[in-house]
Design an enzyme around this catalytic site. Structure first.
Site, mmCIF file in Angstrom:
data_model
loop_
_atom_site.group_PDB
_atom_site.id
_atom_site.type_symbol
_atom_site.label_atom_id
_atom_site.label_comp_id
_atom_site.label_asym_id
_atom_site.label_seq_id
_atom_site.Cartn_x
_atom_site.Cartn_y
_atom_site.Cartn_z
ATOM 1 N N ASP A 91 0.869 -1.174 0.000
ATOM 2 C CA ASP A 91 0.000 0.000 0.000
ATOM 3 C C ASP A 91 0.909 1.229 0.000
ATOM 4 O O ASP A 91 1.665 1.447 0.952
ATOM 5 C CB ASP A 91 -0.874 -0.047 1.266
ATOM 6 N N LEU A 92 0.821 2.007 -1.062
ATOM 7 C CA LEU A 92 1.753 3.134 -1.198
ATOM 8 C C LEU A 92 1.585 4.142 -0.064
ATOM 9 O O LEU A 92 2.494 4.876 0.279
ATOM 10 C CB LEU A 92 1.565 3.835 -2.546
ATOM 11 N N HIS A 175 7.839 7.850 -24.896
ATOM 12 C CA HIS A 175 7.928 6.619 -25.695
ATOM 13 C C HIS A 175 8.156 6.903 -27.175
ATOM 14 O O HIS A 175 8.615 6.032 -27.905
ATOM 15 C CB HIS A 175 6.721 5.701 -25.454
ATOM 16 N N LYS A 179 10.597 4.836 -30.609
ATOM 17 C CA LYS A 179 9.999 4.280 -31.831
ATOM 18 C C LYS A 179 11.079 4.101 -32.897
ATOM 19 O O LYS A 179 11.888 4.999 -33.127
ATOM 20 C CB LYS A 179 8.899 5.207 -32.354
ATOM 21 N N HIS A 237 6.086 14.714 -26.801
ATOM 22 C CA HIS A 237 6.343 14.012 -28.064
ATOM 23 C C HIS A 237 6.656 14.972 -29.223
ATOM 24 O O HIS A 237 7.624 14.774 -29.955
ATOM 25 C CB HIS A 237 5.135 13.157 -28.472
HETATM 26 C C1 BG6 Z 1 0.567 9.085 -25.085
HETATM 27 C C2 BG6 Z 1 -0.589 9.990 -24.825
HETATM 28 O O1 BG6 Z 1 1.747 9.614 -24.546
HETATM 29 O O2 BG6 Z 1 0.732 8.921 -26.489
HETATM 30 C C3 BG6 Z 1 -1.860 9.453 -25.463
HETATM 31 O O3 BG6 Z 1 -0.783 10.129 -23.419
HETATM 32 C C4 BG6 Z 1 -1.648 9.163 -26.926
HETATM 33 O O4 BG6 Z 1 -2.947 10.350 -25.284
HETATM 34 C C5 BG6 Z 1 -0.399 8.331 -27.140
HETATM 35 O O5 BG6 Z 1 -2.791 8.463 -27.408
HETATM 36 C C6 BG6 Z 1 -0.064 8.199 -28.607
HETATM 37 O O6 BG6 Z 1 0.989 7.299 -28.762
HETATM 38 P P1 BG6 Z 1 1.107 6.387 -30.056
HETATM 39 O O7 BG6 Z 1 2.356 5.608 -29.818
HETATM 40 O O8 BG6 Z 1 -0.124 5.527 -30.112
HETATM 41 O O9 BG6 Z 1 1.191 7.319 -31.224
#
Ligand code: BG6
Length: 487
Positions: A91-92, A175, A179, A237
């Site tokens: 439990d945090l 992320h 890619k 992004h």
């Molecule tokens: C996430 C966002 O970081 O990236 C989302 O929080 C978004 O809202 C997503 O849908 C898009 O990532 P991808 O890899 O599907 O283009």
């Protein structure tokens, strides 16, 4: 990529959406591929609502399996993957539970990775609790985006986490940097002599970067309504993509050389004057509409969203970079949910020839253009003019296509898989350094403030379109248009 570096991967938010869709599937894929993860490496999931390891493995079997079995599940690999997983009920809100975690990991080998797949409000309490039981030594910490809500809150998190972990121990995930096609952008720019001499204001008229989604906010209405597209997509992004497109060639691919160059771009972004915001920034919100034949609801009626919400689900921006390479070249950035297509691409529009002996068509905008499609179907397309067969000298647009899946049939890696392997192996290049993050927040903040203070709601757009008309009007002022409006 063989490895013998052992690890203990502790996953906070072990039953969360991100663990289910991305993190555990990525770890499974690395496990299944063989040789990427040390055989002795362990995953220790942490969650509150599950009683014990048996219960957790059942949860994984039910919830994670659908995300890993797209191409048929390798049952033997799945069974051996489950053997890697340990579980700690924690439990945090209860710091003493961290002693249980310490006991659970104390005999496990290798570097410790703590992945915080939780809301940002938990980052600091978790780090403090880890430190209180000595778990910040020989460790790396992974922080998911969004890291904070604005510059102030992100600084507060970074300061507090920075008291416990050194910057080299902190892996801030974006992320998009993991890619494959984004990596390829570096290869395209810095592995070929062909493009680099043209990659500057003398030859480039404008650049567009689009990340368009067909999906709406799905089950994340609550989170999204307090976030909006500027924080969710642009601050991270899109600005990261922009910095890779615009950066100077790095001295090497080591983590700080690349990040230093990206930082220079972020710091050179022309600050936005609060009074100009309506000229250089468009915000929109989706209304109901039709996507692939199905009627989808308006944003304001999505679960978790306030009916009177003024949160933006679409942003288009005109950005300028104040340096010798890019002065005066507009970069148009755009992202939105419930748009007409799911596509992420970069469009580099080159200037026309300075004089045409071949008639006016050789002078038209976009005659030479490079379109780098990041997803779906990674391709690079170079547009040129060619003579139409037959009498006379009539020019037509033709293109050279590079479809990556024709050259590389195997070996594609999901972003999360690459990034998790990088964390385990201590490679920081694809993670956002604190100064980059600060520069990005600093640049978006005037827009955030202006929109928060404004009594004008975002411009409505019908789902299944390319966003509000104002986004097209902004480009028209510069004598250009979005790529899909060309024909
Ligand atoms: C996430 C966002 O970081 O990236 C989302 O929080 C978004 O809202 C997503 O849908 C898009 O990532 P991808 O890899 O599907 O283009």
């Amino acid at each position: 990529m063989q490895t013998d570096s052992s690890f203990t991967f502790v996953l906070f938010g072990g039953t969360g959406d991100l663990s289910m869709r991305k993190i555990l599937p990525a770890l499974f894929e690395a496990h299944r591929a063989g040789g990427m993860l040390a055989a002795s490496g362990k995953i220790v999931a942490v969650a509150r609502h599950v009683a014990d390891r048996g219960g957790y493995l059942e949860w994984v079997d039910t919830h994670v399996k659908p995300y890993v079995s797209k191409n048929g599940l390798d049952e033997t690999a799945w069974a051996s993957f489950l053997e890697r997983i340990e579980f700690v009920k924690l439990d945090l809100g209860n710091p003493e539970d961290f002693a249980l975690l310490r006991d659970a990991v104390s005999d496990l080998p290798g570097i410790r990775v703590f992945y915080l797949a939780t809301g940002p409000s938990l980052f600091v309490p978790i780090c403090r609790a880890l430190a209180s039981v000595g778990l910040n030594e020989n460790a790396r910490i992974v922080l998911e985006k969004p890291l904070g809500y604005d510059l102030k809150s992100s600084n507060a998190i970074n300061d507090a986490v920075g008291e416990i972990f050194a910057e080299e121990q902190i892996y801030r995930i974006d992320h998009y940097l993991g890619k494959e096609p984004v990596q390829n952008l570096l290869a395209l720019r810095f592995g070929n002599a062909l493009f680099e001499p043209l990659w500057r204001r003398e030859w480039v008229e404008s650049i567009q970067i689009t990340i368009a989604e067909e999906l709406g906010v799905e089950a994340r209405g609550d989170f999204y309504d307090n976030t909006g597209a500027l924080r969710d997509m642009v601050q991270n992004h899109l600005l990261q993509l922009l910095s890779i497109v615009a950066m100077e060639p790095p001295h090497s691919m080591d983590s700080d050389s690349v990040r230093d160059e990206k930082l220079r771009v972020l710091r050179a972004l022309k600050p936005i004057d609060q009074r100009d915001i309506s000229k250089v920034a468009v915000r929109g919100q989706y209304h109901s509409g039709v996507i692939r034949g199905a009627t989808v609801p308006a944003y304001a009626t999505e679960p978790g969203v306030k009916p009177e919400s003024t949160t933006e689900t679409f942003v288009a921006l005109k950005v300028e970079i104040e340096n010798w390479r890019w002065a005066g070249v507009p970069f148009f950035l755009r992202t939105g949910k419930r748009l007409a297509d799911r596509v992420a691409e970069i469009v580099v529009n080159f200037r026309p020839v300075p004089h045409s002996a071949l008639g006016a068509s050789a002078l038209r905008a976009g005659a030479n253009r490079l379109v780098i499609r990041l997803q779906p179907n990674e391709t690079i397309r170079l547009y040129c003019l060619a003579k139409q067969p037959g009498e006379g000298m009539n020019l037509a647009s033709v293109h050279l296509d590079l479809a990556f899946d024709r050259f590389f049939r195997e070996g594609q890696m999901e972003a999360y898989q690459r990034l998790l392997l990088d964390v385990i192996n201590g490679r920081l290049a694809l993670f956002v350094r604190r100064d980059e993050q600060e520069a990005a927040w600093r640049w978006v903040e005037p827009i955030l403030n202006e929109w928060a203070a404004s009594n004008k709601p975002p411009k409505p757009y019908a789902s299944g379109t390319w966003g509000p008309a104002a986004a097209s009007a902004m480009l028209a002022q510069h004598g250009t248009c979005w790529l899909e409006e060309e024909n």
